[in-house]
Design an enzyme around this catalytic site. Structure first.
Site, short mmCIF file in Angstrom:
data_model
loop_
_atom_site.label_atom_id
_atom_site.label_comp_id
_atom_site.label_asym_id
_atom_site.label_seq_id
_atom_site.Cartn_x
_atom_site.Cartn_y
_atom_site.Cartn_z
N HIS A 1 -15.31 20.16 -37.88
CA HIS A 1 -14.54 20.99 -36.95
C HIS A 1 -15.32 21.24 -35.66
O HIS A 1 -16.55 21.11 -35.61
CB HIS A 1 -14.18 22.30 -37.62
N GLU B 1 -16.05 23.99 -34.09
CA GLU B 1 -17.04 25.07 -34.17
C GLU B 1 -18.35 24.55 -34.78
O GLU B 1 -19.44 24.85 -34.29
CB GLU B 1 -16.50 26.23 -35.01
N CYS C 1 -11.05 28.45 -39.00
CA CYS C 1 -10.76 28.51 -40.44
C CYS C 1 -11.89 29.26 -41.15
O CYS C 1 -12.91 29.59 -40.54
CB CYS C 1 -10.61 27.10 -41.00
N CYS D 1 -15.42 27.53 -40.92
CA CYS D 1 -16.05 27.73 -39.61
C CYS D 1 -16.46 29.18 -39.41
O CYS D 1 -17.48 29.46 -38.78
CB CYS D 1 -15.12 27.26 -38.51
#
Length: 192
Positions: A102, A104, A128, A131
């Site tokens: 992801h 992040e 999410c 993260c």
């Protein structure tokens, strides 16, 4: 007899007199504010994502300086062409979530300072739960997100719960302007 200035104070005072006679130019009013700039960097980073369904970008900031940028994509060494981008597939090993890093995570890993304590992260999509754990553990103290997709899903509800418990400030970004245009075919600076 010709007079030639011999010290810098005379040159400086003459220069000052000439400058004071010219009209002072003020700064322009339509510049990007810092918050808009940082979110724009996150949105621009998302444009690097190869994901056909969801492009996400992240920009980490400390003291008005960008210290990390990332977007969602395959891990280094894992070809974007060979690994799957599917979401609802018959073979569980073809599910992209098993492979994609992801935004992040990539921004945290790509940091250019030793620690992210007290940083803010600007993300184009609310993080999410996985993260959220990384954000908390890295020392980031503020999450600024542009949009939130399906806040009723357990993984996003878990994020909010963890952010609240860890004292992480979390807010939705409200842009000062709806659109920022980048045009590579014109140069906006007057030269000479």
């Amino acid at each position: 007899m010709n007079h030639h200035p011999t010290d810098s104070s005379e040159v400086t005072s003459n220069s000052f007199r000439e400058d004071s006679q010219t009209k002072t130019q003020k700064k322009r009013d339509d510049y990007l504010e810092w918050k808009d700039y940082f979110m724009a960097v996150a949105v621009l980073a998302a444009k690097r994502s190869k994901d056909p369904n969801c492009q996400v970008g992240a920009c980490i900031v400390k003291d008005l300086k960008i210290v990390g940028v990332g977007y969602n994509g395959m891990p280094s060494g894992c070809s974007d062409d060979e690994f799957p981008w599917g979401k609802e597939v018959s073979n569980p090993l073809d599910e992209k979530s098993l492979y994609v890093c992801h935004a992040e995570m990539n921004a945290i890993i790509n940091k250019n300072i030793s620690d992210l304590k007290d940083c803010s992260i600007y993300v184009s999509l609310f993080p999410c739960n996985e993260c959220a754990k990384l954000i908390i553990q890295s020392g980031i103290r503020e999450v600024v997100y542009l949009s939130e997709k399906k806040p009723y899903k357990p993984k996003y509800m878990a994020s909010r719960r963890m952010f609240l418990a860890a004292g992480i400030k979390c807010r939705q970004f409200i842009p000062k302007q709806d659109k920022i245009e980048i045009n590579f075919t014109t140069n906006n600076n007057d030269i000479l």
